[in-house]
Write a protein that holds these residues in place. Structure first.
Motif, mmCIF file in Angstrom:
data_model
loop_
_atom_site.group_PDB
_atom_site.id
_atom_site.type_symbol
_atom_site.label_atom_id
_atom_site.label_comp_id
_atom_site.label_asym_id
_atom_site.label_seq_id
_atom_site.Cartn_x
_atom_site.Cartn_y
_atom_site.Cartn_z
ATOM 1 N N ASP A 190 0.545 -1.025 0.301
ATOM 2 C CA ASP A 190 0.108 -0.056 -0.405
ATOM 3 C C ASP A 190 0.728 1.729 -0.244
ATOM 4 O OD1 ASP A 190 -2.580 -1.027 -0.010
ATOM 5 O OD2 ASP A 190 -1.882 -1.941 2.405
ATOM 6 N N ALA A 191 1.910 1.059 0.427
ATOM 7 C CA ALA A 191 2.951 3.132 0.824
ATOM 8 C C ALA A 191 4.137 1.648 1.236
ATOM 9 C CB ALA A 191 2.576 3.658 2.172
ATOM 10 N N LEU A 192 5.156 2.784 0.408
ATOM 11 C CA LEU A 192 7.089 2.759 0.548
ATOM 12 C C LEU A 192 7.960 3.242 0.603
ATOM 13 C CD1 LEU A 192 5.007 1.479 -2.268
ATOM 14 C CD2 LEU A 192 6.960 -0.401 -1.601
ATOM 15 N N PHE A 193 8.722 3.657 1.698
ATOM 16 C CA PHE A 193 9.975 4.574 2.218
ATOM 17 C C PHE A 193 10.801 4.659 0.940
ATOM 18 C CE2 PHE A 193 8.066 4.290 6.419
ATOM 19 C CZ PHE A 193 7.708 5.818 6.099
ATOM 20 N N PHE A 194 10.506 5.502 0.447
ATOM 21 C CA PHE A 194 11.654 5.622 -1.041
ATOM 22 C C PHE A 194 12.658 6.706 -0.985
ATOM 23 C CE2 PHE A 194 8.679 2.881 -3.358
ATOM 24 C CZ PHE A 194 9.847 2.207 -4.281
ATOM 25 N N GLN A 195 13.906 6.931 -0.918
ATOM 26 C CA GLN A 195 14.438 7.854 -1.276
ATOM 27 C C GLN A 195 15.246 8.163 -2.697
ATOM 28 O OE1 GLN A 195 18.179 6.297 1.428
ATOM 29 N NE2 GLN A 195 18.647 8.432 1.474
ATOM 30 N N GLU A 196 15.660 9.450 -3.455
ATOM 31 C CA GLU A 196 16.214 9.547 -4.442
ATOM 32 C C GLU A 196 17.408 8.606 -4.813
ATOM 33 O OE1 GLU A 196 14.494 11.323 -5.777
ATOM 34 O OE2 GLU A 196 12.875 12.504 -4.899
ATOM 35 N N PRO A 197 16.715 8.739 -6.710
ATOM 36 C CA PRO A 197 16.355 8.611 -7.654
ATOM 37 C C PRO A 197 14.971 7.940 -7.493
ATOM 38 C CG PRO A 197 17.597 6.962 -8.219
ATOM 39 C CD PRO A 197 18.039 7.410 -7.588
ATOM 40 N N GLN A 198 14.848 6.415 -6.464
ATOM 41 C CA GLN A 198 13.613 5.784 -6.358
ATOM 42 C C GLN A 198 12.584 6.712 -6.377
ATOM 43 O OE1 GLN A 198 17.017 4.958 -5.013
ATOM 44 N NE2 GLN A 198 17.546 3.729 -6.341
ATOM 45 N N ALA A 199 12.321 7.350 -5.425
ATOM 46 C CA ALA A 199 11.249 8.290 -5.109
ATOM 47 C C ALA A 199 10.981 8.540 -6.416
ATOM 48 C CB ALA A 199 11.078 9.739 -4.259
ATOM 49 N N THR A 200 11.669 9.390 -7.479
ATOM 50 C CA THR A 200 11.358 9.593 -8.664
ATOM 51 C C THR A 200 10.461 8.744 -9.738
ATOM 52 O OG1 THR A 200 13.318 11.550 -8.618
ATOM 53 C CG2 THR A 200 11.935 11.070 -10.567
ATOM 54 N N VAL A 201 11.204 7.687 -9.825
ATOM 55 C CA VAL A 201 10.707 6.943 -10.431
ATOM 56 C C VAL A 201 8.851 6.091 -9.755
ATOM 57 C CG1 VAL A 201 10.769 3.764 -10.732
ATOM 58 C CG2 VAL A 201 12.794 5.670 -10.769
ATOM 59 N N ALA A 202 8.757 5.797 -8.575
ATOM 60 C CA ALA A 202 7.557 6.003 -7.637
ATOM 61 C C ALA A 202 6.571 7.263 -8.372
ATOM 62 C CB ALA A 202 7.686 6.235 -7.062
ATOM 63 N N ARG A 203 7.146 8.171 -8.200
ATOM 64 C CA ARG A 203 6.426 9.664 -8.808
ATOM 65 C C ARG A 203 5.842 9.164 -10.164
ATOM 66 N NH1 ARG A 203 10.604 11.631 -5.305
ATOM 67 N NH2 ARG A 203 10.529 13.977 -7.424
ATOM 68 N N ILE A 204 6.878 9.442 -10.707
ATOM 69 C CA ILE A 204 6.429 9.611 -12.350
ATOM 70 C C ILE A 204 5.170 8.393 -12.799
ATOM 71 C CG2 ILE A 204 7.032 8.876 -14.846
ATOM 72 C CD1 ILE A 204 10.132 9.683 -13.607
ATOM 73 N N ALA A 205 5.498 7.288 -12.418
ATOM 74 C CA ALA A 205 4.390 6.967 -12.468
ATOM 75 C C ALA A 205 2.889 6.822 -11.584
ATOM 76 C CB ALA A 205 4.507 5.067 -11.925
ATOM 77 N N LYS A 206 2.795 8.083 -11.030
ATOM 78 C CA LYS A 206 1.582 9.073 -10.372
ATOM 79 C C LYS A 206 1.496 8.406 -8.827
ATOM 80 C CE LYS A 206 0.544 10.351 -15.515
ATOM 81 N NZ LYS A 206 0.882 11.453 -15.402
ATOM 82 N N ASN A 207 1.914 7.332 -8.289
ATOM 83 C CA ASN A 207 1.735 7.152 -6.742
ATOM 84 C C ASN A 207 1.961 8.457 -5.952
ATOM 85 O OD1 ASN A 207 1.798 4.609 -7.462
ATOM 86 N ND2 ASN A 207 4.118 4.644 -8.596
ATOM 87 N N PRO A 208 1.058 8.659 -5.348
ATOM 88 C CA PRO A 208 1.366 10.098 -4.637
ATOM 89 C C PRO A 208 2.407 9.903 -3.617
ATOM 90 C CG PRO A 208 -0.638 9.041 -5.178
ATOM 91 C CD PRO A 208 -0.294 7.988 -5.247
ATOM 92 N N VAL A 209 2.653 11.383 -2.869
ATOM 93 C CA VAL A 209 3.482 11.429 -1.402
ATOM 94 C C VAL A 209 2.690 11.906 -0.861
ATOM 95 C CG1 VAL A 209 5.250 12.430 -1.099
ATOM 96 C CG2 VAL A 209 5.108 11.873 -3.078
ATOM 97 N N VAL A 210 2.891 11.405 0.258
ATOM 98 C CA VAL A 210 2.433 11.672 1.482
ATOM 99 C C VAL A 210 2.745 12.552 2.633
ATOM 100 C CG1 VAL A 210 0.041 10.449 0.982
ATOM 101 C CG2 VAL A 210 1.910 9.218 2.670
#
Length: 306
Positions: A190-210
């Motif tokens: 449901d939710a995962l912690f990421f740093q960069e650049p993996q966080a950007t990979v997730a955001r590009i796929a339209k996964n929200p940052v909470v």
């Protein structure tokens, strides 16, 4: 006579081959010993495929480490837990880490020298299919994290801030970054912690940052070295030279921009060029300076409660 002649020739060939094989084995042993000697003399640092390690990758790329006595060798890992293990078992002298993990290592008996804070930050990103847009919606949901790390501490902060029941937030220990990313792609978390650049990979796929640690004024990334090792004169000299190389790399990134090192990031972090182009343009790197006391205190206070 012909048979005798051919037999003699065959024996000579076999003898020559035997000498070559023995010589090869001898050279191979020498090469292995020499490689082990060089590896032992080098300052070895455990690193991750994350942007907080970029100054070290840049220093290596520009051969800024070549002037160090014994050199510097970056040892890549896919999980911070593996970095910790390498440091505690003396396979490396230094490691990228976070302040909670470092405090845990010290509690287990490994005295550390905090050489530099990093610009690493953590984002909690939710699976777009889970329709989670706010922290309070994490009730009865699974979060990929790592025990006794900054992500574990952040889970507690979330529970406290939105008044969730701790047992209703399911913390799933997923240490490997690639596994964590695959679980996001496959809708297994449901939710995962990421740093960069993996966080950007997730955001590009339209996964929200909470959640974003930068908004909470948290600087929890750190580069640490084993204190006992750094007390040796040669290691101390290596560390001083490492800091100079690290600072030069930071200056280069800040002047040229992260995008200048696109190919290097693609290679070291395993992401596409499009991801690098989508990274925040505000990423900057400071010279090697120890972590803020308030961040150190925050990590130790949380750990004492655990």
């Amino acid at each position: 006579m012909k048979k005798l002649f051919y037999a003699i020739i065959a024996l000579m060939i076999l003898s020559a081959c035997g000498q070559s094989y023995e010589e090869t084995k001898r050279l191979s042993r020498q090469q292995r010993r020499e490689a082990m000697r060089k590896d032992s003399a080098a300052l070895k640092i455990a690193v991750m495929p994350t942007l907080d390690c970029l100054p070290m990758y840049v220093a290596e790329y520009h051969q800024l480490f070549d002037t160090l006595n014994g050199g510097v060798r970056l040892k890549p890992y896919m999980a911070y837990m593996d970095c910790d293990t390498a440091l505690e078992r003396k396979r490396v002298e230094g490691s990228v880490s976070d302040l909670v993990r470092s405090a845990c290592m010290e509690k287990r008996g490994t005295k550390l020298r905090y050489v530099s804070a990093t610009n690493g930050y953590w984002q909690l990103i939710t699976n777009r299919n889970s329709r989670i847009r706010q922290l309070k919606q994490l009730d009865d949901k699974m979060i990929a994290m790592t025990r006794f790390s900054v992500t574990d501490m952040l889970c507690d902060m979330i529970v406290d801030s939105v008044k969730l029941r701790d047992e209703h937030v399911f913390r799933v220990q997923i240490n490997d970054l690639n596994v964590r990313m695959d679980m996001l792609r496959n809708n297994e978390m449901d939710a995962l912690f990421f740093q960069e650049p993996q966080a950007t990979v997730a955001r590009i796929a339209k996964n929200p940052v909470v959640l974003d640690t930068r908004k909470a004024d948290m600087q929890m990334g750190v580069i640490v070295f084993r204190e006992q090792e750094m007390r040796h004169p040669e290691r101390h000299k290596q560390l001083d030279l490492f800091v100079k190389a690290y600072n030069s790399a930071c200056d280069s990134i800040n002047k040229k921009g992260v995008g200048y090192y696109r190919d290097l990031i693609v290679k070291k972090c395993g992401v596409s060029a499009a991801v690098v182009d989508s990274l925040p343009k505000t990423i900057k790197y400071q010279h090697a300076i120890g972590p803020r006391q308030k961040d150190v205190d925050r990590a130790k206070k949380w750990l004492q409660k655990k």
